[in-house]
Design a protein around this motif. Structure first.
Motif, PDB file in Angstrom:
ATOM      1  N   HIS A 151       0.807  -1.025   0.147  1.00 27.28           N
ATOM      2  CA  HIS A 151      -0.037  -0.006   0.075  1.00 27.28           C
ATOM      3  C   HIS A 151       0.938   1.403  -0.124  1.00 27.28           C
ATOM      4  CE1 HIS A 151      -2.502   3.342   1.895  1.00 27.28           C
ATOM      5  NE2 HIS A 151      -3.519   2.803   1.216  1.00 27.28           N
ATOM      6  N   ASP A 152       1.933   1.289   0.899  1.00 22.84           N
ATOM      7  CA  ASP A 152       2.883   2.348   0.688  1.00 22.84           C
ATOM      8  C   ASP A 152       3.504   2.581  -0.504  1.00 22.84           C
ATOM      9  OD1 ASP A 152       2.159   2.959   3.569  1.00 22.84           O
ATOM     10  OD2 ASP A 152       4.003   1.899   4.435  1.00 22.84           O
ATOM     11  N   TYR A 153       3.924   1.579  -1.052  1.00 17.57           N
ATOM     12  CA  TYR A 153       4.654   1.452  -2.531  1.00 17.57           C
ATOM     13  C   TYR A 153       3.601   2.435  -3.388  1.00 17.57           C
ATOM     14  CZ  TYR A 153       5.720  -0.085  -7.232  1.00 17.57           C
ATOM     15  OH  TYR A 153       6.183  -0.227  -8.339  1.00 17.57           O
ATOM     16  N   TYR A 154       2.394   1.949  -3.500  1.00 17.19           N
ATOM     17  CA  TYR A 154       1.343   2.639  -4.349  1.00 17.19           C
ATOM     18  C   TYR A 154       1.199   3.933  -4.053  1.00 17.19           C
ATOM     19  CZ  TYR A 154      -0.326  -1.514  -7.153  1.00 17.19           C
ATOM     20  OH  TYR A 154      -0.387  -2.260  -8.277  1.00 17.19           O
ATOM     21  N   GLY A 155       1.199   4.313  -2.966  1.00 24.40           N
ATOM     22  CA  GLY A 155       1.107   5.748  -2.332  1.00 24.40           C
ATOM     23  C   GLY A 155       2.100   6.698  -2.673  1.00 24.40           C
TER      24      GLY A 155
ATOM     25  N   PHE B 132       3.459   6.658  -5.486  1.00 26.13           N
ATOM     26  CA  PHE B 132       3.261   7.154  -6.908  1.00 26.13           C
ATOM     27  C   PHE B 132       1.569   7.665  -6.764  1.00 26.13           C
ATOM     28  CE2 PHE B 132       6.691   3.863  -6.773  1.00 26.13           C
ATOM     29  CZ  PHE B 132       7.695   4.724  -7.564  1.00 26.13           C
ATOM     30  N   ASP B 133       1.126   7.797  -6.036  1.00 28.44           N
ATOM     31  CA  ASP B 133      -0.163   8.578  -5.918  1.00 28.44           C
ATOM     32  C   ASP B 133      -1.170   7.687  -6.588  1.00 28.44           C
ATOM     33  OD1 ASP B 133       0.477  10.718  -4.333  1.00 28.44           O
ATOM     34  OD2 ASP B 133       1.171  11.688  -6.193  1.00 28.44           O
TER      35      ASP B 133
END
Length: 496
Positions: free
Chosen positions: A331-335, A337-338
């Protein structure tokens, strides 16, 4: 052929295996007959009993959403009367009894000095950096000129990749880790780690990591840095001959299924997938887990909508904590890159019968069977516990199959509705969701999952398990017959 299939005895919906028409009366297991009140396209859901507005809709034994209107028995269940709600908070905890699948069956594997078991005796050539991969083709040509039958090895596998230089921080560490994982894979009877010399993924660092992980067997693993020698091809041939001699007496022996580690994934599911190929993969997982073996599923973004349901399937608090860590990290990884990790189904998914994000996740989890999760692994970490494991990796078939191979899966089994020639560096079994695809792409597809639509599931599942054990015992997969192998590493950083 069953026109409607109920995937779990607690389901209140069935799946159409062909296009159905309103007013038709269709046989449903456990019922006298169901009269359809609407048309039901193939792959879509139909209510097998009345479902009140606000009530749970259950598929595969799991809540996939709530009815947004009263639904009659025999009515199509889709985006017009079903939506995500509190589904993930109301998931049932699976407590399946898998003892019926326990047996004393074995496969023929290679027992390594480390105690691990391989299902192949392959020669791996692992480059530390992408710019030297063309040289590996020459090395193989020279070796095969002397050993046209691959010598002591079943296959020669080149783990080509474009990385190892101009990488920073965690991105660099991740590349190094996965390459070391691959070098220590039990399917490898011999390994040549090949470096250039000026890359940031230095050979000394690779050696240190490998030594810390499992130690280095100098008879089975060689290291060559091209810039440090006068003739890298001559040096490589000497090392390959030494590896060939060391593997000369390797042989298969009976090994219990508890030593089998299988990666399970899906690529572009079609409307048939939950009834055919995904269902077969789930049965394979149950058989392997029931016999003390190990299974691995990944594609974390696809599973994220059912996070709470998967956490409830954890065998203990430690496993539950690790599952949450995997989802949090992705989830943090996706976050960064917005981007949102959980994607809602659209028109393409609706046509396949997928209505909610939770349903999509439940479909994806089906490939892991009914066992509880014994562990969850960060990307690049080796499997440490038998049973069902969740592995952190994105929803990408190239990266996911390589990630599963890197954690010591001896083979990767893929359910696919479109077919792909890609294979990782271990035997890669492709299971077609429908017979038309299996017939069309015979050079890519290993097993026709579409047989489930015309034959009893138990019979097809038995044939499928027999095939998997035969492959574990040496039967070539289609990718091996074609000489197709690969490695895709999850890139998470910038290029320097």
């Amino acid at each position: 052929m069953e026109k409607l299939v109920i995937l779990n005895s607690s389901d209140n919906v069935a799946i159409a295996t062909t296009d159905l028409t309103a007013k038709d009366t269709v046989e449903v297991p456990g019922q006298s007959g169901l009269e359809l009140v609407t048309d039901v396209p193939v792959g879509n859901k139909v209510a097998v009993s009345a479902i009140a507005k606000g009530a749970d809709v259950i598929k595969l034994g799991q809540v996939i959403g709530q009815a947004t209107a009263d639904i009659q028995a025999g009515e199509l269940v889709n985006e017009n009367n079903l939506a995500d709600g509190q589904a993930a908070d109301n998931q049932q905890t699976l407590q399946a009894d898998l003892s019926q699948y326990a047996s004393d069956r074995t496969f023929m594997g290679y027992r390594r000095k480390s105690g691990k078991v391989g299902i192949r005796n392959d020669l791996f050539i692992v480059p530390t950096v992408g710019c030297i991969t063309p040289l590996m083709d020459v090395m193989v040509q020279q070796f095969k000129a002397v050993h046209p039958d691959n010598g002591s090895f079943d296959n020669i596998v080149l783990l080509k990749h474009p990385y190892g230089c101009s990488q920073l921080g965690d991105d660099f560490e991740q590349t190094c880790q996965v390459l070391c994982d691959a070098a220590l894979h039990p399917n490898a009877g011999g390994v040549l780690v090949f470096g250039l010399g000026c890359e940031n993924n230095q050979m000394d660092g690779m050696k240190e990591t490998i030594d810390k992980m499992a130690g280095i067997d100098p008879q089975r693993m060689k290291f060559l840095v091209a810039q440090e020698v006068k003739d890298e091809f001559a040096n490589a041939q000497q090392m390959l001959e030494e590896l060939n001699d060391a593997a000369a007496n390797d042989h298969r022996e009976p090994v219990p299924l508890s030593e089998l580690t299988v990666g399970l994934q899906g690529v572009q599911p079609d409307a048939f997938a939950p009834v055919t190929a995904d269902r077969l993969l789930g049965r394979l997982a149950d058989v392997v887990n029931a016999n003390g073996g190990t299974t691995v599923i990944t594609g974390v973004p696809k599973l994220a909508a059912d996070r709470t349901g998967l956490v409830k399937r954890a065998a203990n608090d430690e496993a539950a904590h690790k599952i949450n860590q995997v989802f949090d990290h992705m989830h943090d990884y996706y976050g960064e890159f917005d981007h949102e990790m959980v994607k809602q189904p659209g028109a393409k998914e609706f046509a396949k019968g997928i209505t909610t994000a939770v349903e999509s996740a439940v479909n994806a989890a089906q490939k892991g069977g009914q066992a509880q999760f014994s562990d969850a692994l960060p990307y690049g970490h080796k499997v440490a516990k038998h049973g069902l494991n969740l592995l952190e990796a994105p929803n990408n078939d190239l990266i996911d199959s390589s990630a599963e191979a890197a954690v010591d899966c001896q083979l990767v089994v893929t359910s696919t509705g479109v077919a792909t020639p890609y294979a990782s560096f271990v035997p890669s079994v492709k299971v077609a969701t429908n017979s038309e695809l299996a017939t069309k792409k015979k050079r890519w597809i290993d097993f026709d999952g579409g047989q489930v639509l015309n034959q009893p599931f138990e019979e097809v599942a038995e044939k499928f398990i027999d095939d998997i054990i035969a492959i574990a015992s040496g039967q070539e997969t289609k990718n091996e017959q074609a000489g197709l192998h690969g490695l895709a590493i999850f890139k998470i950083g910038v290029t320097e």
